[in-house]
Design a protein around this motif. Structure first.
Motif, PDB file in Angstrom:
ATOM      1  N   ASN A 170      -2.888 -21.786 -44.037  1.00 21.53           N
ATOM      2  CA  ASN A 170      -1.489 -21.372 -44.132  1.00 21.53           C
ATOM      3  C   ASN A 170      -0.574 -22.360 -43.417  1.00 21.53           C
ATOM      4  O   ASN A 170       0.500 -22.713 -43.921  1.00 21.53           O
ATOM      5  CB  ASN A 170      -1.302 -19.979 -43.517  1.00 21.53           C
ATOM      6  N   GLU A 171      -1.015 -22.788 -42.241  1.00 18.72           N
ATOM      7  CA  GLU A 171      -0.244 -23.758 -41.470  1.00 18.72           C
ATOM      8  C   GLU A 171      -0.103 -25.070 -42.236  1.00 18.72           C
ATOM      9  O   GLU A 171       0.974 -25.678 -42.299  1.00 18.72           O
ATOM     10  CB  GLU A 171      -0.952 -23.989 -40.115  1.00 18.72           C
ATOM     11  N   ARG A 174       2.382 -24.620 -45.074  1.00 21.88           N
ATOM     12  CA  ARG A 174       3.767 -24.540 -44.573  1.00 21.88           C
ATOM     13  C   ARG A 174       4.289 -25.940 -44.257  1.00 21.88           C
ATOM     14  O   ARG A 174       5.398 -26.312 -44.660  1.00 21.88           O
ATOM     15  CB  ARG A 174       3.802 -23.656 -43.317  1.00 21.88           C
TER      16      ARG A 174
ATOM     17  N   ASP B   3      10.491 -15.156 -38.565  1.00 24.69           N
ATOM     18  CA  ASP B   3       9.817 -14.519 -39.706  1.00 24.69           C
ATOM     19  C   ASP B   3       8.461 -15.150 -39.962  1.00 24.69           C
ATOM     20  O   ASP B   3       7.478 -14.469 -40.251  1.00 24.69           O
ATOM     21  CB  ASP B   3      10.683 -14.648 -40.968  1.00 24.69           C
ATOM     22  N   GLY B   4       8.448 -16.482 -39.875  1.00 25.74           N
ATOM     23  CA  GLY B   4       7.177 -17.211 -40.089  1.00 25.74           C
ATOM     24  C   GLY B   4       6.143 -16.796 -39.082  1.00 25.74           C
ATOM     25  O   GLY B   4       4.972 -16.576 -39.412  1.00 25.74           O
ATOM     26  N   THR B   6       6.012 -13.944 -37.506  1.00 22.81           N
ATOM     27  CA  THR B   6       5.602 -12.561 -37.800  1.00 22.81           C
ATOM     28  C   THR B   6       4.581 -12.545 -38.933  1.00 22.81           C
ATOM     29  O   THR B   6       3.568 -11.860 -38.866  1.00 22.81           O
ATOM     30  CB  THR B   6       6.834 -11.712 -38.207  1.00 22.81           C
ATOM     31  N   GLU B   7       4.883 -13.356 -39.992  1.00 19.75           N
ATOM     32  CA  GLU B   7       3.950 -13.426 -41.132  1.00 19.75           C
ATOM     33  C   GLU B   7       2.582 -13.896 -40.679  1.00 19.75           C
ATOM     34  O   GLU B   7       1.547 -13.370 -41.082  1.00 19.75           O
ATOM     35  CB  GLU B   7       4.487 -14.402 -42.175  1.00 19.75           C
ATOM     36  N   ARG B   8       2.598 -14.926 -39.809  1.00 19.57           N
ATOM     37  CA  ARG B   8       1.324 -15.469 -39.336  1.00 19.57           C
ATOM     38  C   ARG B   8       0.572 -14.437 -38.508  1.00 19.57           C
ATOM     39  O   ARG B   8      -0.641 -14.294 -38.599  1.00 19.57           O
ATOM     40  CB  ARG B   8       1.573 -16.728 -38.504  1.00 19.57           C
ATOM     41  N   THR B   9       1.318 -13.656 -37.690  1.00 24.12           N
ATOM     42  CA  THR B   9       0.682 -12.625 -36.869  1.00 24.12           C
ATOM     43  C   THR B   9       0.055 -11.551 -37.757  1.00 24.12           C
ATOM     44  O   THR B   9      -1.080 -11.128 -37.552  1.00 24.12           O
ATOM     45  CB  THR B   9       1.721 -11.974 -35.929  1.00 24.12           C
ATOM     46  N   VAL B  10       0.832 -11.142 -38.795  1.00 24.34           N
ATOM     47  CA  VAL B  10       0.337 -10.114 -39.724  1.00 24.34           C
ATOM     48  C   VAL B  10      -0.911 -10.620 -40.429  1.00 24.34           C
ATOM     49  O   VAL B  10      -1.928  -9.919 -40.540  1.00 24.34           O
ATOM     50  CB  VAL B  10       1.446  -9.729 -40.734  1.00 24.34           C
ATOM     51  N   SER B  11      -0.838 -11.882 -40.890  1.00 29.22           N
ATOM     52  CA  SER B  11      -1.968 -12.474 -41.595  1.00 29.22           C
ATOM     53  C   SER B  11      -3.201 -12.533 -40.700  1.00 29.22           C
ATOM     54  O   SER B  11      -4.309 -12.216 -41.112  1.00 29.22           O
ATOM     55  CB  SER B  11      -1.581 -13.871 -42.069  1.00 29.22           C
TER      56      SER B  11
END
Lengths: 184, 196
Positions: A170-171, A174, B3-4, B6-11
């Protein structure tokens, strides 16, 4: 990737346990001394019972001295005597079920080729169905998850970095998008 | 930016939850597999034990003779018992049948009982066999091989020599055709015999 790995693991366990759970023949002993084969005719000509009538019953019984040999195909003298007895009982007017019951009474339920529903034997009856059912559900769900994980409309594997660390991927995506916006 | 994160934390949380779920299922599968292996092992041990030929105290049994008389081994306590497993389809059994009958006739008044258990046989053929050899000692079918399993026989003929106290003194696998051998065996189970 790990989904496929676990899918294969489930499949392996499912197949292994299914094979292991197949009913194992009872350890009825085979006797060296029983190898004598008689050449005498099995059925007397004076009774109105044909060899086919006898085999019709015999094919539903199993040699009590052998492992996995049906009575109609067994060449031991003991089995030949059993077939003679079936002929006598048919001539007396007994039906197939009565004859089968007689042999169960004499030799035990093994003569029917089915393990009796007692003790450990219930496993042989229940486990294959249980394993097939539970394993089938797991396989189905694993496949559903694998299908759901695949991008809609994709005809081949998407060109994404393959890694065991999705967070890293994901990183990477991005940063790639950021770079493209900046220079694209 | 927030937001990014938060998304990463959720993921990350979703991934961890999935891994926990996989680990739980792995543990369940392993437990099922281990349980199954333990059951199979227990069954194997049980089967091995039941297949051992009997020794020491003779396993009790009761049978009904072809004439309809019910005989129990326990009722014969105080007498020597010669327990012979046989079948009409068994060729070696025919070799020992005359000697067994001769010995029975000689010893029946000396506190020794002969018993024949017919193994996986058919009654008409068994009765014809008994008539052919003029056998008079008690004989009957071993229904559902109950006694054969308890004694762990591996074939027929097999003969167990049980003394007056109900202890198995000797087992002979195969036919006994030698009279001297038979007499030596009978001496071991003769009531009042002290030379065991």
């Amino acid at each position: 990737m790990y989904r496929i790995k676990y899918g294969l693991l489930f499949l392996f366990i499912w197949v292994s346990v299914s094979i292991a759970a197949l009913p194992i023949g009872d350890a009825e002993r085979a006797y060296a001394q029983t190898g004598e084969v008689s050449s005498a005719g099995a059925i007397s000509a004076e009774v109105n019972v044909t060899p086919n009538d006898v085999n019709e019953v015999a094919k539903e019984l199993w040699c009590p001295l052998c492992n996995g040999v049906r009575l109609d195909a067994c060449e031991l003298k003991a089995c030949e005597q059993m077939r003679d007895l079936i002929a006598e009982q048919l001539a007396e007017g007994q039906n197939k079920e009565q004859i089968k019951n007689y042999f169960v009474e004499q030799y035990g339920p093994q003569v029917l080729g089915e393990p009796p529903l007692e003790g450990f034997n219930w496993l042989a009856w229940i486990l294959p169905f249980l394993v097939l059912g539970v394993g089938g559900v797991f396989l189905w769900r694993a496949m559903q998850r694998m299908i759901a994980a695949r991008p809609q409309g994709a005809t081949s594997a998407p060109l994404q970095p393959v890694t065991d660390e999705p967070v890293m991927a994901n990183e990477y995506n991005r940063r790639l998008e950021e770079e493209l916006k900046r220079y694209g | 930016m927030a937001d990014g994160m938060t998304e990463r934390t959720v993921s990350l949380e979703a991934q961890q939850a999935h891994r926990r779920s996989v680990r739980i299922w792995q543990a369940i599968f392993t437990l099922i597999l281990v349980g199954f292996i333990i059951l199979l092992a227990a069954r194997l041990i049980q089967t091995n034990q039941s297949e051992h030929r009997a020794s020491g105290q003779a396993p009790p049994f009761t049978f009904t003779t072809f004439e309809g008389e019910t005989i129990s081994l326990e009722d014969l306590r105080g007498k020597g018992v010669v327990l012979n497993f046989w079948a009409s389809w068994c060729a070696p059994c025919r070799d020992e049948a005359p000697l067994l009958e001769a010995m029975w006739r000689r010893e029946k008044d000396n506190g020794i009982v002969f018993i024949g258990l017919d193994y996986l046989d058919q009654e008409p053929a068994a009765k014809a066999y008994l008539a052919e050899f003029g056998i008079t000692y008690p004989n009957g079918p071993d229904l559902q091989s109950a006694a054969a399993r308890r004694y762990g026989i591996k074939g027929v003929p097999e003969t167990f020599f049980i003394d007056a106290d109900g202890m198995i003194q000797e087992v002979v696998v195969g036919p006994i055709v030698n009279q001297a051998q038979m007499e030596a065996l009978l001496d071991k189970i003769r009531p009042g015999n002290t030379s065991k």
